[in-house]
Design a protein around this motif. Structure first.
Motif, short mmCIF file in Angstrom:
data_model
loop_
_atom_site.label_atom_id
_atom_site.label_comp_id
_atom_site.label_asym_id
_atom_site.label_seq_id
_atom_site.Cartn_x
_atom_site.Cartn_y
_atom_site.Cartn_z
N LEU A 14 0.83 -1.20 0.00
CA LEU A 14 0.00 0.00 0.00
C LEU A 14 0.87 1.25 0.00
N PHE A 15 1.92 1.26 0.82
CA PHE A 15 2.84 2.39 0.84
C PHE A 15 3.54 2.54 -0.50
N ALA A 16 3.92 1.44 -1.12
CA ALA A 16 4.61 1.49 -2.41
C ALA A 16 3.68 2.05 -3.49
N ALA A 17 2.45 1.58 -3.55
CA ALA A 17 1.50 2.07 -4.55
C ALA A 17 1.20 3.55 -4.34
N THR A 18 1.03 3.95 -3.10
CA THR A 18 0.77 5.36 -2.81
C THR A 18 1.99 6.21 -3.17
N GLY A 19 3.17 5.72 -2.88
CA GLY A 19 4.39 6.45 -3.22
C GLY A 19 4.56 6.61 -4.71
N VAL A 20 4.26 5.57 -5.49
CA VAL A 20 4.35 5.66 -6.95
C VAL A 20 3.33 6.67 -7.48
N ALA A 21 2.12 6.63 -6.95
CA ALA A 21 1.09 7.57 -7.40
C ALA A 21 1.47 9.02 -7.08
N VAL A 22 1.99 9.25 -5.90
CA VAL A 22 2.42 10.60 -5.53
C VAL A 22 3.60 11.03 -6.40
#
Length: 90
Positions: A14-22
């Motif tokens: 979840l942190f990785a996906a959010t980081g990529v989106a940001v």
């Protein structure tokens, strides 16, 4: 207590996906602010008003990714698509 709740191995994707989106949003924002001919950040550029600079707009619109995919088929996996849809190649 909150660190034990959120920093678990199950939450890393979840942190990785959010980081990529940001990151993608940040890069898009940076690109639009720095390169877009319609965005004027400084006061001197804003005072110029509406400019009819079509060459600069065309250069911004026709970036390298658009030129790269222009003559390609709109498929994600063309080999697999051809295998399942074209019986003559089997």
């Amino acid at each position: 207590m909150a660190a034990n709740r959120w920093l678990r191995p199950e939450v890393y994707p979840l942190f990785a996906a959010t980081g990529v989106a940001v990151g993608i949003c940040g890069l898009s924002l940076f690109r639009h602010i720095t390169i877009n001919p319609e965005v004027r950040v400084t006061k001197e550029n804003r005072a110029a008003g509406v400019l009819d600079n079509h060459a600069e707009g065309e250069k911004y619109k026709e970036h390298f990714l658009r030129k790269f995919v222009r003559n390609k088929a709109p498929e994600i996996m063309p080999g697999i698509n051809a295998f399942f849809t074209d019986p003559s190649k089997n």
